[in-house]
Motif scaffolding. Structure first.
Motif, PDB file in Angstrom:
ATOM      1  N   TYR A  56      19.100  86.514  27.997  1.00  0.00           N
ATOM      2  CA  TYR A  56      18.090  86.759  29.031  1.00  0.00           C
ATOM      3  C   TYR A  56      16.726  86.235  28.574  1.00  0.00           C
ATOM      4  O   TYR A  56      16.017  85.557  29.321  1.00  0.00           O
ATOM      5  CB  TYR A  56      18.030  88.257  29.311  1.00  0.00           C
ATOM      6  N   ILE A  57      16.357  86.548  27.335  1.00  0.00           N
ATOM      7  CA  ILE A  57      15.085  86.077  26.783  1.00  0.00           C
ATOM      8  C   ILE A  57      15.084  84.551  26.684  1.00  0.00           C
ATOM      9  O   ILE A  57      14.096  83.892  27.031  1.00  0.00           O
ATOM     10  CB  ILE A  57      14.838  86.704  25.404  1.00  0.00           C
ATOM     11  N   LEU A  58      16.195  83.994  26.220  1.00  0.00           N
ATOM     12  CA  LEU A  58      16.290  82.539  26.066  1.00  0.00           C
ATOM     13  C   LEU A  58      16.114  81.831  27.403  1.00  0.00           C
ATOM     14  O   LEU A  58      15.462  80.771  27.482  1.00  0.00           O
ATOM     15  CB  LEU A  58      17.636  82.170  25.443  1.00  0.00           C
ATOM     16  N   GLN A  59      16.664  82.385  28.471  1.00  0.00           N
ATOM     17  CA  GLN A  59      16.515  81.774  29.793  1.00  0.00           C
ATOM     18  C   GLN A  59      15.052  81.723  30.218  1.00  0.00           C
ATOM     19  O   GLN A  59      14.598  80.733  30.800  1.00  0.00           O
ATOM     20  CB  GLN A  59      17.338  82.559  30.823  1.00  0.00           C
ATOM     21  N   ILE A  60      14.312  82.790  29.943  1.00  0.00           N
ATOM     22  CA  ILE A  60      12.882  82.811  30.281  1.00  0.00           C
ATOM     23  C   ILE A  60      12.129  81.778  29.445  1.00  0.00           C
ATOM     24  O   ILE A  60      11.286  81.034  29.956  1.00  0.00           O
ATOM     25  CB  ILE A  60      12.291  84.213  30.060  1.00  0.00           C
ATOM     26  N   GLU A  61      12.432  81.716  28.158  1.00  0.00           N
ATOM     27  CA  GLU A  61      11.770  80.744  27.281  1.00  0.00           C
ATOM     28  C   GLU A  61      12.043  79.313  27.735  1.00  0.00           C
ATOM     29  O   GLU A  61      11.141  78.465  27.730  1.00  0.00           O
ATOM     30  CB  GLU A  61      12.236  80.951  25.841  1.00  0.00           C
ATOM     31  N   LYS A  62      13.280  79.042  28.146  1.00  0.00           N
ATOM     32  CA  LYS A  62      13.606  77.703  28.632  1.00  0.00           C
ATOM     33  C   LYS A  62      12.873  77.400  29.930  1.00  0.00           C
ATOM     34  O   LYS A  62      12.379  76.282  30.135  1.00  0.00           O
ATOM     35  CB  LYS A  62      15.118  77.576  28.837  1.00  0.00           C
ATOM     36  N   ALA A  63      12.791  78.404  30.807  1.00  0.00           N
ATOM     37  CA  ALA A  63      12.105  78.206  32.091  1.00  0.00           C
ATOM     38  C   ALA A  63      10.636  77.863  31.880  1.00  0.00           C
ATOM     39  O   ALA A  63      10.053  77.088  32.641  1.00  0.00           O
ATOM     40  CB  ALA A  63      12.238  79.458  32.950  1.00  0.00           C
ATOM     41  N   HIS A  64      10.047  78.423  30.822  1.00  0.00           N
ATOM     42  CA  HIS A  64       8.632  78.181  30.536  1.00  0.00           C
ATOM     43  C   HIS A  64       8.435  77.092  29.480  1.00  0.00           C
ATOM     44  O   HIS A  64       7.317  76.899  28.996  1.00  0.00           O
ATOM     45  CB  HIS A  64       7.964  79.475  30.088  1.00  0.00           C
ATOM     46  N   GLN A  65       9.510  76.398  29.134  1.00  0.00           N
ATOM     47  CA  GLN A  65       9.428  75.251  28.228  1.00  0.00           C
ATOM     48  C   GLN A  65       8.744  75.623  26.903  1.00  0.00           C
ATOM     49  O   GLN A  65       7.806  74.960  26.449  1.00  0.00           O
ATOM     50  CB  GLN A  65       8.680  74.096  28.907  1.00  0.00           C
ATOM     51  N   LYS A  66       9.233  76.676  26.269  1.00  0.00           N
ATOM     52  CA  LYS A  66       8.606  77.165  25.040  1.00  0.00           C
ATOM     53  C   LYS A  66       8.555  76.096  23.949  1.00  0.00           C
ATOM     54  O   LYS A  66       7.523  75.926  23.282  1.00  0.00           O
ATOM     55  CB  LYS A  66       9.354  78.400  24.519  1.00  0.00           C
ATOM     56  N   THR A  67       9.650  75.381  23.764  1.00  0.00           N
ATOM     57  CA  THR A  67       9.688  74.360  22.711  1.00  0.00           C
ATOM     58  C   THR A  67       8.619  73.301  22.945  1.00  0.00           C
ATOM     59  O   THR A  67       7.894  72.913  22.020  1.00  0.00           O
ATOM     60  CB  THR A  67      11.077  73.710  22.651  1.00  0.00           C
ATOM     61  N   ALA A  68       8.489  72.838  24.186  1.00  0.00           N
ATOM     62  CA  ALA A  68       7.483  71.824  24.514  1.00  0.00           C
ATOM     63  C   ALA A  68       6.077  72.379  24.348  1.00  0.00           C
ATOM     64  O   ALA A  68       5.177  71.683  23.864  1.00  0.00           O
ATOM     65  CB  ALA A  68       7.698  71.329  25.942  1.00  0.00           C
ATOM     66  N   PHE A  69       5.881  73.631  24.734  1.00  0.00           N
ATOM     67  CA  PHE A  69       4.563  74.265  24.610  1.00  0.00           C
ATOM     68  C   PHE A  69       4.130  74.322  23.146  1.00  0.00           C
ATOM     69  O   PHE A  69       2.994  73.967  22.800  1.00  0.00           O
ATOM     70  CB  PHE A  69       4.611  75.676  25.198  1.00  0.00           C
ATOM     71  N   LEU A  70       5.017  74.744  22.268  1.00  0.00           N
ATOM     72  CA  LEU A  70       4.662  74.918  20.858  1.00  0.00           C
ATOM     73  C   LEU A  70       4.515  73.589  20.121  1.00  0.00           C
ATOM     74  O   LEU A  70       3.967  73.556  19.014  1.00  0.00           O
ATOM     75  CB  LEU A  70       5.707  75.789  20.159  1.00  0.00           C
ATOM     76  N   LYS A  71       4.989  72.508  20.703  1.00  0.00           N
ATOM     77  CA  LYS A  71       4.795  71.195  20.078  1.00  0.00           C
ATOM     78  C   LYS A  71       3.331  70.764  20.149  1.00  0.00           C
ATOM     79  O   LYS A  71       2.878  69.939  19.352  1.00  0.00           O
ATOM     80  CB  LYS A  71       5.690  70.149  20.745  1.00  0.00           C
ATOM     81  N   HIS A  72       2.598  71.310  21.110  1.00  0.00           N
ATOM     82  CA  HIS A  72       1.173  71.016  21.204  1.00  0.00           C
ATOM     83  C   HIS A  72       0.412  71.873  20.194  1.00  0.00           C
ATOM     84  O   HIS A  72       0.794  73.001  19.900  1.00  0.00           O
ATOM     85  CB  HIS A  72       0.666  71.293  22.607  1.00  0.00           C
ATOM     86  N   PHE A 144       2.401  85.162  27.036  1.00  0.00           N
ATOM     87  CA  PHE A 144       3.500  86.127  27.066  1.00  0.00           C
ATOM     88  C   PHE A 144       4.888  85.476  27.045  1.00  0.00           C
ATOM     89  O   PHE A 144       5.764  85.886  26.270  1.00  0.00           O
ATOM     90  CB  PHE A 144       3.350  87.024  28.295  1.00  0.00           C
ATOM     91  N   PRO A 145       5.159  84.438  27.860  1.00  0.00           N
ATOM     92  CA  PRO A 145       6.516  83.865  27.864  1.00  0.00           C
ATOM     93  C   PRO A 145       6.939  83.262  26.536  1.00  0.00           C
ATOM     94  O   PRO A 145       8.130  83.032  26.311  1.00  0.00           O
ATOM     95  CB  PRO A 145       6.420  82.769  28.948  1.00  0.00           C
ATOM     96  N   TYR A 146       5.970  83.019  25.643  1.00  0.00           N
ATOM     97  CA  TYR A 146       6.283  82.391  24.359  1.00  0.00           C
ATOM     98  C   TYR A 146       6.319  83.411  23.215  1.00  0.00           C
ATOM     99  O   TYR A 146       6.527  83.045  22.063  1.00  0.00           O
ATOM    100  CB  TYR A 146       5.249  81.306  24.049  1.00  0.00           C
ATOM    101  N   LYS A 147       6.131  84.698  23.537  1.00  0.00           N
ATOM    102  CA  LYS A 147       6.053  85.720  22.499  1.00  0.00           C
ATOM    103  C   LYS A 147       7.128  86.793  22.649  1.00  0.00           C
ATOM    104  O   LYS A 147       7.079  87.842  22.018  1.00  0.00           O
ATOM    105  CB  LYS A 147       4.669  86.376  22.533  1.00  0.00           C
ATOM    106  N   LEU A 148       8.109  86.519  23.486  1.00  0.00           N
ATOM    107  CA  LEU A 148       9.115  87.529  23.792  1.00  0.00           C
ATOM    108  C   LEU A 148       9.995  87.887  22.595  1.00  0.00           C
ATOM    109  O   LEU A 148      10.526  88.994  22.520  1.00  0.00           O
ATOM    110  CB  LEU A 148       9.997  87.051  24.951  1.00  0.00           C
ATOM    111  N   ASP A 149      10.176  86.947  21.674  1.00  0.00           N
ATOM    112  CA  ASP A 149      11.025  87.225  20.510  1.00  0.00           C
ATOM    113  C   ASP A 149      10.220  87.310  19.217  1.00  0.00           C
ATOM    114  O   ASP A 149      10.734  87.055  18.129  1.00  0.00           O
ATOM    115  CB  ASP A 149      12.134  86.179  20.387  1.00  0.00           C
ATOM    116  N   ASP A 150       8.946  87.676  19.331  1.00  0.00           N
ATOM    117  CA  ASP A 150       8.123  87.867  18.136  1.00  0.00           C
ATOM    118  C   ASP A 150       8.736  88.927  17.222  1.00  0.00           C
ATOM    119  O   ASP A 150       9.458  89.825  17.692  1.00  0.00           O
ATOM    120  CB  ASP A 150       6.702  88.299  18.524  1.00  0.00           C
TER     121      ASP A 150
END
Length: 284
Positions: A56-72, A144-150
């Motif tokens: 469930y968390i992974l789906q939200i992270e993918k929807a918000h493009q977490k990997t792409a966001f953190l590359k910046h 928030f969408p990038y901190k769900l698995d902190d």
């Protein structure tokens, strides 16, 4: 000769029947039963599969493009916030995408700078009232969408809840002891059942209430994320709306709103987070 061929054929048939019978008898009847799919105790299916909550968390992270966001390296945005009809903040926020450094430039020319160890206020004589809230609340809601698995986050999948006449899957976020301003804080997040974007989060704030959970839980709020725009392939809510909230009624009276503009990625932090002259360290 004819009798000889009949004898040979008879022996061959009998031999084949015996071989087939032996093969059938050597097969364990259980082997014909489909193998049961192992189910992990945490709700995952199959060996090494993600649990339902992790997925469930992974789906939200993918929807918000977490990997792409953190590359910046960093991101900046203008924010204009009103609560109770009064302007709470008008300024520009710049932060590393991992949130370890933050800078807020307010329209009154005062600045707040967080360097993962210390917080500075500039100029020295500027009013530091609400500095902690401004420094960490708005950036947390933004990221928030990038901190769900902190580290220290604890999750529990909950029922489907209706928000704005649309059903959303919800989950409750709590924290391990010693995590954040108060481990007694909690959030109930609402995610879109179709595209899995984070659409809202109900929450309580126990900081400033002497960790009095009962008092904080007597006045929960909810932030709703609206008017999404795609920036470099990443969705951002450019409108935040704040309401009262209850488990029974959901959103109640509107109490505030925020508008975000000019969301921009930075690939080099440069001197943005350096301590300016005429600054003082403040205790938060």
């Amino acid at each position: 000769m004819k009798n000889l061929w009949i004898l040979i054929i008879t022996i061959t048939i009998l031999g084949c029947n015996k071989s087939t019978k032996e093969e059938n008898e050597s097969i364990d009847p259980k082997d014909n039963t489909p193998e049961a799919i192992p189910v992990e105790p945490d709700g995952g299916i199959g060996d090494g599969a993600l649990s339902i909550m992790d997925n469930y968390i992974l789906q939200i992270e993918k929807a918000h493009q977490k990997t792409a966001f953190l590359k910046h390296k960093a991101v900046s945005f203008n924010i204009d916030i009103y609560f109770g009809g009064k302007q709470r903040l008008d300024g520009k926020i710049t932060m590393l995408t991992n949130a370890t450094k933050i800078r807020i430039d307010k329209k009154d020319d005062s600045k707040l700078i967080y360097t993962n160890e210390k917080v500075y206020l500039c100029p020295k004589e500027a009013n530091d009232k609400g500095a902690r809230f401004d420094m960490f609340t708005w950036t947390y809601f933004f990221g928030f969408p990038y901190k769900l698995d902190d580290p220290g986050t604890q999750w529990e999948l909950q029922n489907v809840k209706t928000l704005n006449e649309v059903e959303h899957q919800t989950a409750k976020l709590t924290f391990e002891k010693g995590i954040g301003d108060s481990s007694e804080d909690w959030y109930i997040i609402y995610s879109d059942s179709n595209d899995h974007t984070l659409k809202a989060a109900a929450y309580i704030v126990t900081f400033g209430n002497q960790d009095d959970t009962s008092k904080a839980e007597g006045d929960p709020h909810i932030i709703q994320y609206k008017e999404f725009k795609i920036i470099d392939g990443i969705p951002f809510a450019t409108k935040w709306e704040f309401y009262g909230w209850s488990e029974e009624k959901g959103s109640t009276d509107k109490i505030g709103e925020a508008t975000l503009t000019d969301i921009t990625f930075l690939e080099d932090e440069g001197t943005i987070f350096e301590t300016p002259e005429n600054a003082k360290e403040i205790m938060l």
